[in-house]
Design an enzyme around this catalytic site. Structure first.
Site, PDB file in Angstrom:
ATOM      1  N   ASN A 229       0.699 -64.420 107.612  1.00  0.00           N
ATOM      2  CA  ASN A 229      -0.739 -64.192 107.821  1.00  0.00           C
ATOM      3  C   ASN A 229      -1.516 -65.131 106.897  1.00  0.00           C
ATOM      4  O   ASN A 229      -1.557 -64.915 105.686  1.00  0.00           O
ATOM      5  CB  ASN A 229      -1.044 -62.713 107.506  1.00  0.00           C
ATOM      6  CG  ASN A 229      -2.538 -62.425 107.489  1.00  0.00           C
ATOM      7  OD1 ASN A 229      -3.346 -63.220 107.983  1.00  0.00           O
ATOM      8  ND2 ASN A 229      -2.909 -61.280 106.921  1.00  0.00           N
TER       9      ASN A 229
ATOM     10  N   LYS B 287      -4.611 -65.498 106.696  1.00  0.00           N
ATOM     11  CA  LYS B 287      -5.954 -64.977 106.372  1.00  0.00           C
ATOM     12  C   LYS B 287      -7.001 -66.069 106.615  1.00  0.00           C
ATOM     13  O   LYS B 287      -6.821 -66.897 107.511  1.00  0.00           O
ATOM     14  CB  LYS B 287      -5.984 -64.456 104.938  1.00  0.00           C
ATOM     15  CG  LYS B 287      -4.803 -63.535 104.632  1.00  0.00           C
ATOM     16  CD  LYS B 287      -4.955 -62.797 103.354  1.00  0.00           C
ATOM     17  CE  LYS B 287      -3.688 -62.028 103.091  1.00  0.00           C
ATOM     18  NZ  LYS B 287      -3.860 -61.040 102.038  1.00  0.00           N
TER      19      LYS B 287
ATOM     20  N   HIS C  15      -5.179 -54.344 109.381  1.00  0.00           N
ATOM     21  CA  HIS C  15      -4.817 -54.903 108.077  1.00  0.00           C
ATOM     22  C   HIS C  15      -5.721 -54.271 107.011  1.00  0.00           C
ATOM     23  O   HIS C  15      -6.882 -53.986 107.266  1.00  0.00           O
ATOM     24  CB  HIS C  15      -4.989 -56.428 108.090  1.00  0.00           C
ATOM     25  CG  HIS C  15      -4.448 -57.085 106.865  1.00  0.00           C
ATOM     26  ND1 HIS C  15      -5.152 -57.119 105.681  1.00  0.00           N
ATOM     27  CD2 HIS C  15      -3.267 -57.707 106.620  1.00  0.00           C
ATOM     28  CE1 HIS C  15      -4.418 -57.742 104.764  1.00  0.00           C
ATOM     29  NE2 HIS C  15      -3.265 -58.105 105.309  1.00  0.00           N
TER      30      HIS C  15
ATOM     31  N   GLU D 184      -7.321 -55.411 104.649  1.00  0.00           N
ATOM     32  CA  GLU D 184      -8.599 -56.108 104.408  1.00  0.00           C
ATOM     33  C   GLU D 184      -9.611 -55.768 105.497  1.00  0.00           C
ATOM     34  O   GLU D 184     -10.812 -55.670 105.226  1.00  0.00           O
ATOM     35  CB  GLU D 184      -8.343 -57.623 104.295  1.00  0.00           C
ATOM     36  CG  GLU D 184      -7.687 -57.959 102.969  1.00  0.00           C
ATOM     37  CD  GLU D 184      -6.774 -59.178 102.987  1.00  0.00           C
ATOM     38  OE1 GLU D 184      -6.882 -60.008 103.905  1.00  0.00           O
ATOM     39  OE2 GLU D 184      -5.946 -59.285 102.061  1.00  0.00           O
TER      40      GLU D 184
ATOM     41  N   GLU E 259       2.327 -51.996 104.272  1.00  0.00           N
ATOM     42  CA  GLU E 259       1.800 -52.869 103.229  1.00  0.00           C
ATOM     43  C   GLU E 259       1.025 -52.033 102.213  1.00  0.00           C
ATOM     44  O   GLU E 259      -0.170 -51.740 102.424  1.00  0.00           O
ATOM     45  CB  GLU E 259       0.841 -53.892 103.838  1.00  0.00           C
ATOM     46  CG  GLU E 259       1.456 -54.756 104.899  1.00  0.00           C
ATOM     47  CD  GLU E 259       0.665 -56.043 105.064  1.00  0.00           C
ATOM     48  OE1 GLU E 259       1.218 -57.103 104.756  1.00  0.00           O
ATOM     49  OE2 GLU E 259      -0.521 -55.972 105.450  1.00  0.00           O
TER      50      GLU E 259
ATOM     51  N   GLY F  69      -1.421 -59.337  97.610  1.00  0.00           N
ATOM     52  CA  GLY F  69      -2.073 -60.413  96.869  1.00  0.00           C
ATOM     53  C   GLY F  69      -2.137 -60.183  95.368  1.00  0.00           C
ATOM     54  O   GLY F  69      -2.830 -60.893  94.653  1.00  0.00           O
TER      55      GLY F  69
ATOM     56  N   SER G  11       3.004 -59.113  98.518  1.00  0.00           N
ATOM     57  CA  SER G  11       3.570 -60.018  97.513  1.00  0.00           C
ATOM     58  C   SER G  11       5.057 -60.326  97.740  1.00  0.00           C
ATOM     59  O   SER G  11       5.826 -60.428  96.782  1.00  0.00           O
ATOM     60  CB  SER G  11       3.334 -59.473  96.099  1.00  0.00           C
ATOM     61  OG  SER G  11       1.940 -59.418  95.833  1.00  0.00           O
TER      62      SER G  11
HETATM   63  C1  PEP Z   1      -0.930 -59.556 103.587  1.00  0.00           C
HETATM   64  O1  PEP Z   1      -2.077 -59.939 103.480  1.00  0.00           O
HETATM   65  O2  PEP Z   1      -0.581 -58.994 104.624  1.00  0.00           O
HETATM   66  C2  PEP Z   1      -0.024 -59.760 102.470  1.00  0.00           C
HETATM   67  C3  PEP Z   1       1.096 -59.114 102.470  1.00  0.00           C
HETATM   68  O3  PEP Z   1      -0.428 -60.636 101.479  1.00  0.00           O
HETATM   69  P1  PEP Z   1       0.446 -61.130 100.217  1.00  0.00           P
HETATM   70  O4  PEP Z   1       1.802 -61.497 100.733  1.00  0.00           O
HETATM   71  O5  PEP Z   1      -0.300 -62.294  99.678  1.00  0.00           O
HETATM   72  O6  PEP Z   1       0.507 -59.984  99.276  1.00  0.00           O
END
Ligand code: PEP
Length: 250
Positions: A9, A11, A93, A95, A165, A171, A209
């Site tokens: 992703n 973003k 998601h 966000e 997640e 992040g 992450s």
């Molecule tokens: C995400 O935005 O779905 C995500 C898992 O981000 P990151 O891997 O940067 O934590």
């Protein structure tokens, strides 16, 4: 057998130049061991990504409209995503939930649109740090799964993927331990079974992450079928290593 999937992703990151540099090497080197590799760029770069991917990796949309078509300025429909060759659409998601007020009800409408268009919905669920510390992680995640997938039935389950997640891991550089992630994935599978889904055939991905160095332990867990990758999907070598992090016998 459920699918092993690694989805990147991007973003709101990227450029034509990044597409050129990243997608060619990912599509050449990431595919092996039956892993479905998916690139989820900002929608405006979808055709660019598809061109450089040369059919070797799938593409996805980061978000979709809850409506089918019409006067919804700025929105993109699931049918348009299909028209552009997308296979997957992310829904819910964290966000979208946190910054754009996306509720479980809206996520459920979006899942309906994705499935009606013939694509696969990747429903993202996960608890905040406060919810985890209050001992509510399982109930929060279970409710998100039940509500987001409330309308799914029959053969549609084959086009559903769940991405767990934990919000506190996205992040932040903090990852759930493989054991904690596995425990939540098992809970999710139990919720799916309770919804009459073919729970053992639904891929459940982990996100938060994930990096080349922690992916092998996560992907070795029996109920973790791959990853949804944010930051690390913008670095070709790192992402390719994650795509190759499944145990040899998986
Ligand atoms: C995400 O935005 O779905 C995500 C898992 O981000 P990151 O891997 O940067 O934590």
């Amino acid at each position: 057998m459920r699918r092993k999937i690694v989805a990147g992703n991007w973003k709101m990151n990227g450029s034509k130049d990044l597409v050129k540099r990243l997608v060619g090497s990912i599509s050449e080197q990431s595919g092996s061991g039956g892993v479905e590799v998916v690139i989820v760029p900002p929608a405006i770069y979808l055709s660019e990504v598809a061109e450089f991917a040369g059919g070797e990796v799938a593409t996805g949309l980061q978000n979709v409209s809850q409506w089918q078509a019409g006067a919804y300025t700025g929105e993109i429909s699931a049918g348009m995503a299909r028209d552009m060759g997308c296979a997957y659409i992310l829904v819910g998601h964290s966000e979208r939930r946190q910054l754009f007020g996306e509720t479980d009800g809206v996520a459920a409408e979006k899942v309906k649109q994705v499935l009606a268009s013939g694509l696969t919905a990747m429903l993202c669920v996960g608890e905040t740090l406060e919810e985890r510390e209050a001992g509510e992680a399982v109930s929060v995640v279970a409710a998100q799964v039940r509500k987001g997938l409330a309308s799914v039935s029959g053969d549609q389950w084959r086009r559903v993927v769940v991405a767990y997640e934990p919000v506190w891991a996205i992040g932040t550089g903090k990852t759930a331990t493989a054991a904690d992630a596995q425990a939540m994935h098992l809970e999710i599978r139990n919720v799916l079974a309770g919804m009459k889904a073919p729970a053992n055939e639904v891929s459940v991905l982990y996100g938060g992450s994930v990096k080349a160095d922690n992916a092998p332990a996560l992907f070795a867990e029996p109920d973790i079928d791959g990853g949804l990758i944010g930051g690390a999907s913008l670095k070709a070598e790192e992402f390719i290593s994650i795509c190759r992090a499944f145990p040899a016998d998986a």
